[in-house]
Design a protein around this motif. Sequence first.
Motif, PDB file in Angstrom:
ATOM      1  N   ARG A  59       0.852  -1.185   0.000  1.00 56.41           N
ATOM      2  CA  ARG A  59       0.000   0.000   0.000  1.00 56.41           C
ATOM      3  C   ARG A  59       0.890   1.238   0.000  1.00 56.41           C
ATOM      4  NH1 ARG A  59      -2.887  -3.444  -1.188  1.00 56.41           N
ATOM      5  NH2 ARG A  59      -4.688  -4.301  -0.059  1.00 56.41           N
ATOM      6  N   ASP A  60       0.356   2.339  -0.512  1.00 54.11           N
ATOM      7  CA  ASP A  60       1.051   3.612  -0.418  1.00 54.11           C
ATOM      8  C   ASP A  60       1.132   3.999   1.056  1.00 54.11           C
ATOM      9  OD1 ASP A  60       1.174   3.698  -3.167  1.00 54.11           O
ATOM     10  OD2 ASP A  60      -0.548   5.030  -3.381  1.00 54.11           O
ATOM     11  N   ALA A  61       2.338   4.164   1.549  1.00 52.38           N
ATOM     12  CA  ALA A  61       2.537   4.515   2.956  1.00 52.38           C
ATOM     13  C   ALA A  61       3.809   5.330   3.095  1.00 52.38           C
ATOM     14  CB  ALA A  61       2.615   3.258   3.820  1.00 52.38           C
ATOM     15  N   HIS A  62       3.713   6.427   3.826  1.00 50.52           N
ATOM     16  CA  HIS A  62       4.870   7.270   4.102  1.00 50.52           C
ATOM     17  C   HIS A  62       5.528   7.740   2.805  1.00 50.52           C
ATOM     18  CE1 HIS A  62       4.066   5.518   7.994  1.00 50.52           C
ATOM     19  NE2 HIS A  62       4.374   4.317   7.537  1.00 50.52           N
ATOM     20  N   GLY A  63       4.691   8.023   1.815  1.00 51.39           N
ATOM     21  CA  GLY A  63       5.163   8.636   0.575  1.00 51.39           C
ATOM     22  C   GLY A  63       5.549   7.691  -0.535  1.00 51.39           C
ATOM     23  N   ILE A  64       5.514   6.375  -0.282  1.00 50.40           N
ATOM     24  CA  ILE A  64       5.898   5.430  -1.338  1.00 50.40           C
ATOM     25  C   ILE A  64       5.034   4.173  -1.272  1.00 50.40           C
ATOM     26  CG2 ILE A  64       8.308   6.200  -1.353  1.00 50.40           C
ATOM     27  CD1 ILE A  64       8.987   3.569   0.137  1.00 50.40           C
ATOM     28  N   ASN A  65       5.071   3.423  -2.364  1.00 57.07           N
ATOM     29  CA  ASN A  65       4.593   2.044  -2.359  1.00 57.07           C
ATOM     30  C   ASN A  65       5.840   1.176  -2.469  1.00 57.07           C
ATOM     31  OD1 ASN A  65       3.844  -0.613  -3.321  1.00 57.07           O
ATOM     32  ND2 ASN A  65       1.817   0.200  -3.788  1.00 57.07           N
ATOM     33  N   PRO A  66       6.244   0.485  -1.392  1.00 56.04           N
ATOM     34  CA  PRO A  66       7.519  -0.246  -1.417  1.00 56.04           C
ATOM     35  C   PRO A  66       7.525  -1.473  -2.314  1.00 56.04           C
ATOM     36  CG  PRO A  66       6.357  -0.670   0.622  1.00 56.04           C
ATOM     37  CD  PRO A  66       5.584   0.400  -0.091  1.00 56.04           C
ATOM     38  N   GLY A  67       6.360  -1.815  -2.887  1.00 55.51           N
ATOM     39  CA  GLY A  67       6.324  -2.915  -3.837  1.00 55.51           C
ATOM     40  C   GLY A  67       6.467  -2.467  -5.280  1.00 55.51           C
ATOM     41  N   SER A  68       6.415  -1.169  -5.499  1.00 51.63           N
ATOM     42  CA  SER A  68       6.500  -0.655  -6.867  1.00 51.63           C
ATOM     43  C   SER A  68       7.824  -1.030  -7.512  1.00 51.63           C
ATOM     44  CB  SER A  68       6.355   0.870  -6.865  1.00 51.63           C
ATOM     45  OG  SER A  68       5.046   1.242  -6.491  1.00 51.63           O
ATOM     46  N   ASN A  69       7.740  -1.337  -8.808  1.00 48.39           N
ATOM     47  CA  ASN A  69       8.906  -1.690  -9.625  1.00 48.39           C
ATOM     48  C   ASN A  69       9.548  -3.007  -9.206  1.00 48.39           C
ATOM     49  OD1 ASN A  69       8.696   0.668 -11.232  1.00 48.39           O
ATOM     50  ND2 ASN A  69       9.696   1.835  -9.606  1.00 48.39           N
ATOM     51  N   ARG A  70       8.783  -3.830  -8.466  1.00 49.81           N
ATOM     52  CA  ARG A  70       9.229  -5.185  -8.148  1.00 49.81           C
ATOM     53  C   ARG A  70       8.151  -6.175  -8.561  1.00 49.81           C
ATOM     54  NH1 ARG A  70      13.741  -5.914  -5.045  1.00 49.81           N
ATOM     55  NH2 ARG A  70      14.667  -3.996  -4.243  1.00 49.81           N
ATOM     56  N   VAL A  71       8.564  -7.398  -8.792  1.00 49.19           N
ATOM     57  CA  VAL A  71       7.614  -8.478  -9.045  1.00 49.19           C
ATOM     58  C   VAL A  71       7.966  -9.652  -8.152  1.00 49.19           C
ATOM     59  CG1 VAL A  71       7.135  -7.798 -11.433  1.00 49.19           C
ATOM     60  CG2 VAL A  71       8.958  -9.463 -10.963  1.00 49.19           C
ATOM     61  N   ARG A  72       6.927 -10.374  -7.742  1.00 46.10           N
ATOM     62  CA  ARG A  72       7.130 -11.580  -6.947  1.00 46.10           C
ATOM     63  C   ARG A  72       7.025 -12.792  -7.842  1.00 46.10           C
ATOM     64  NH1 ARG A  72       2.911 -13.730  -2.465  1.00 46.10           N
ATOM     65  NH2 ARG A  72       2.094 -14.749  -4.341  1.00 46.10           N
ATOM     66  N   MET A  73       8.038 -13.661  -7.747  1.00 43.28           N
ATOM     67  CA  MET A  73       8.060 -14.906  -8.510  1.00 43.28           C
ATOM     68  C   MET A  73       8.033 -16.063  -7.528  1.00 43.28           C
ATOM     69  SD  MET A  73      11.067 -13.982 -11.248  1.00 43.28           S
ATOM     70  CE  MET A  73      11.141 -12.371 -12.034  1.00 43.28           C
ATOM     71  N   ALA A  74       7.016 -16.880  -7.603  1.00 48.70           N
ATOM     72  CA  ALA A  74       6.889 -18.032  -6.723  1.00 48.70           C
ATOM     73  C   ALA A  74       7.493 -19.248  -7.422  1.00 48.70           C
ATOM     74  CB  ALA A  74       5.423 -18.282  -6.385  1.00 48.70           C
ATOM     75  N   LEU A  75       8.608 -19.747  -6.904  1.00 48.38           N
ATOM     76  CA  LEU A  75       9.285 -20.896  -7.519  1.00 48.38           C
ATOM     77  C   LEU A  75       8.727 -22.186  -6.926  1.00 48.38           C
ATOM     78  CD1 LEU A  75      12.992 -19.715  -7.797  1.00 48.38           C
ATOM     79  CD2 LEU A  75      11.040 -19.225  -9.267  1.00 48.38           C
ATOM     80  N   VAL A  76       7.456 -22.411  -7.194  1.00 51.61           N
ATOM     81  CA  VAL A  76       6.752 -23.525  -6.556  1.00 51.61           C
ATOM     82  C   VAL A  76       6.637 -24.753  -7.452  1.00 51.61           C
ATOM     83  CG1 VAL A  76       5.438 -22.106  -4.953  1.00 51.61           C
ATOM     84  CG2 VAL A  76       4.554 -22.461  -7.269  1.00 51.61           C
ATOM     85  N   ALA A  77       6.773 -24.578  -8.753  1.00 55.07           N
ATOM     86  CA  ALA A  77       6.630 -25.699  -9.676  1.00 55.07           C
ATOM     87  C   ALA A  77       7.893 -26.559  -9.664  1.00 55.07           C
ATOM     88  CB  ALA A  77       6.344 -25.195 -11.085  1.00 55.07           C
ATOM     89  N   GLU A  78       7.846 -27.676 -10.354  1.00 56.38           N
ATOM     90  CA  GLU A  78       9.027 -28.525 -10.451  1.00 56.38           C
ATOM     91  C   GLU A  78      10.135 -27.796 -11.216  1.00 56.38           C
ATOM     92  OE1 GLU A  78       9.579 -31.129  -8.864  1.00 56.38           O
ATOM     93  OE2 GLU A  78       7.645 -32.000  -8.322  1.00 56.38           O
ATOM     94  N   ALA A  79      11.367 -28.282 -11.073  1.00 58.41           N
ATOM     95  CA  ALA A  79      12.547 -27.543 -11.502  1.00 58.41           C
ATOM     96  C   ALA A  79      12.531 -27.184 -12.982  1.00 58.41           C
ATOM     97  CB  ALA A  79      13.803 -28.349 -11.173  1.00 58.41           C
ATOM     98  N   GLU A  80      12.175 -28.109 -13.847  1.00 60.46           N
ATOM     99  CA  GLU A  80      12.259 -27.844 -15.280  1.00 60.46           C
ATOM    100  C   GLU A  80      11.296 -26.746 -15.707  1.00 60.46           C
ATOM    101  OE1 GLU A  80      13.624 -27.388 -18.733  1.00 60.46           O
ATOM    102  OE2 GLU A  80      14.626 -28.736 -17.326  1.00 60.46           O
ATOM    103  N   GLU A  81      10.102 -26.747 -15.134  1.00 67.30           N
ATOM    104  CA  GLU A  81       9.147 -25.693 -15.465  1.00 67.30           C
ATOM    105  C   GLU A  81       9.651 -24.342 -14.968  1.00 67.30           C
ATOM    106  OE1 GLU A  81       4.355 -25.286 -15.536  1.00 67.30           O
ATOM    107  OE2 GLU A  81       5.225 -25.790 -13.576  1.00 67.30           O
ATOM    108  N   GLY A  82      10.233 -24.318 -13.788  1.00 64.09           N
ATOM    109  CA  GLY A  82      10.795 -23.074 -13.280  1.00 64.09           C
ATOM    110  C   GLY A  82      11.939 -22.564 -14.127  1.00 64.09           C
ATOM    111  N   LEU A  83      12.798 -23.473 -14.572  1.00 64.48           N
ATOM    112  CA  LEU A  83      13.907 -23.086 -15.445  1.00 64.48           C
ATOM    113  C   LEU A  83      13.409 -22.552 -16.782  1.00 64.48           C
ATOM    114  CD1 LEU A  83      16.493 -25.918 -14.769  1.00 64.48           C
ATOM    115  CD2 LEU A  83      16.916 -23.466 -14.522  1.00 64.48           C
ATOM    116  N   GLU A  84      12.378 -23.181 -17.313  1.00 64.56           N
ATOM    117  CA  GLU A  84      11.810 -22.700 -18.574  1.00 64.56           C
ATOM    118  C   GLU A  84      11.231 -21.299 -18.397  1.00 64.56           C
ATOM    119  OE1 GLU A  84      10.351 -22.154 -22.403  1.00 64.56           O
ATOM    120  OE2 GLU A  84      11.935 -23.441 -21.604  1.00 64.56           O
ATOM    121  N   ALA A  85      10.575 -21.053 -17.283  1.00 65.62           N
ATOM    122  CA  ALA A  85      10.057 -19.713 -17.013  1.00 65.62           C
ATOM    123  C   ALA A  85      11.204 -18.708 -16.937  1.00 65.62           C
ATOM    124  CB  ALA A  85       9.261 -19.707 -15.713  1.00 65.62           C
ATOM    125  N   ALA A  86      12.294 -19.074 -16.250  1.00 63.21           N
ATOM    126  CA  ALA A  86      13.438 -18.174 -16.132  1.00 63.21           C
ATOM    127  C   ALA A  86      14.049 -17.876 -17.502  1.00 63.21           C
ATOM    128  CB  ALA A  86      14.481 -18.787 -15.204  1.00 63.21           C
TER     129      ALA A  86
END
Length: 405
Positions: free
Chosen positions: A365-392
């Motif tokens: 959330r916007d707090a204290h003048g910024i949104n600390p999540g802006s310009n970042r993305v979350r990547m959940a490496l939950v799938a099996e290894a080959e699928e994760g590598l293909e995504a990367a």
Amino acid sequence: MNPHLDKLQSYPFEKLRQLFAKVSVNPDYSAISLGMGEPKHPTPPFIQQALADNVAGLASYPTTIGSQALRVAIANWLERRYGIAPLDPATQVLPVNGSREALFALAQTVIDPAAKSLVVSPNPFYQIYEGAAYLAGAEPYFVNSDPARNFGCDYDSIPAAVWERVALLFVCSPGNPTGATLTLTDWEHLFALSERYNFVIAADECYSEIYHGDQPPLGALEAAHTLGLAGAPRPYARLVVFSSLSKRSNVPGMRSGFVAGDAEVLKKFLLYRTYHGGAMSPTVQAASVAAWNDETHVEENRAKYRAKFAAITPLLQGVLQVELPDAGFYLWADVSRTGLSDTQFAQRLYAEYNVTVLPGSYLARDAHGINPGSNRVRMALVAEAEEGLEAARRIVQFCHSLSAS
């Protein structure tokens, strides 16, 4: 209708659905999702067998306090994992249907809706913290994570006038989405604030068993024990911890976790849950006992995550600002160098390469003048290894295409 419902924002995945609503996806690529933090490793066969062996439990109403066997198994696991003195299974441990519903319900227990209380939350954060605050009649107060502090929160930035109104502090260690963990010094500071201002600490530790170094993350009960706060007159005063089998044992569909800590808080929480209807199925309880009593499958699970992170993180570091986290199964990547915002990055990556990531601004959330999540993305490496590598590989290709354009 409850007027507090109007304060709730759309959940991040609903925002993501809206962001992708009019996107035409490149048909040359199959879909890979790194968006949702849902474990994808197979459920261990022995847990499946324990469920099958105990289906007779479906014929009985469960008790809210749960079985003695489950509470003892949880207490024993806490003692083994954190080296703490044994907890009383009758008063200091309570099974819950996953940490999510328990985190929400605790706020209803400890907050006086007439007191105009505040609930302190890290920012970015697990969205339940905000909803729990609003629907308990309180207001959230966000403390931004700081990359310069290993994504820790600067609690000293909170004015005394704010602390005086705080009824509940949510702490997530290892953090979602940053993977940051608290140190003993951090915990000592929070415990002192809790004692001074008389608020409850809710320590969300559902990622505690997925870590990337040799040293397991410090737990809140462990910190309190080390600091001498586990004994009389009130053991673990104003502290409750939440954990779950979902990530540890790859059983998110079982909805099995626990709350442990201050017996005075848990006594009130049990009373609330008796009316709320939060009892766990006897079948799930029996399978949970089996899961908490075994560490081999946890070690194997952790090894799979470590191998994935070791292979994927260096690939992504060639095109994004991203570091191996302390723990958890997320990468919290800064996409600033691509020239795209976090929402633009997610939308175009989905359209051009059929890979889903979650914009960081949706988790904050916007707090204290910024949104600390802006310009970042979350990547959940939950799938099996080959699928994760293909995504990367696709993300690398996407970033190279941006540089070339």
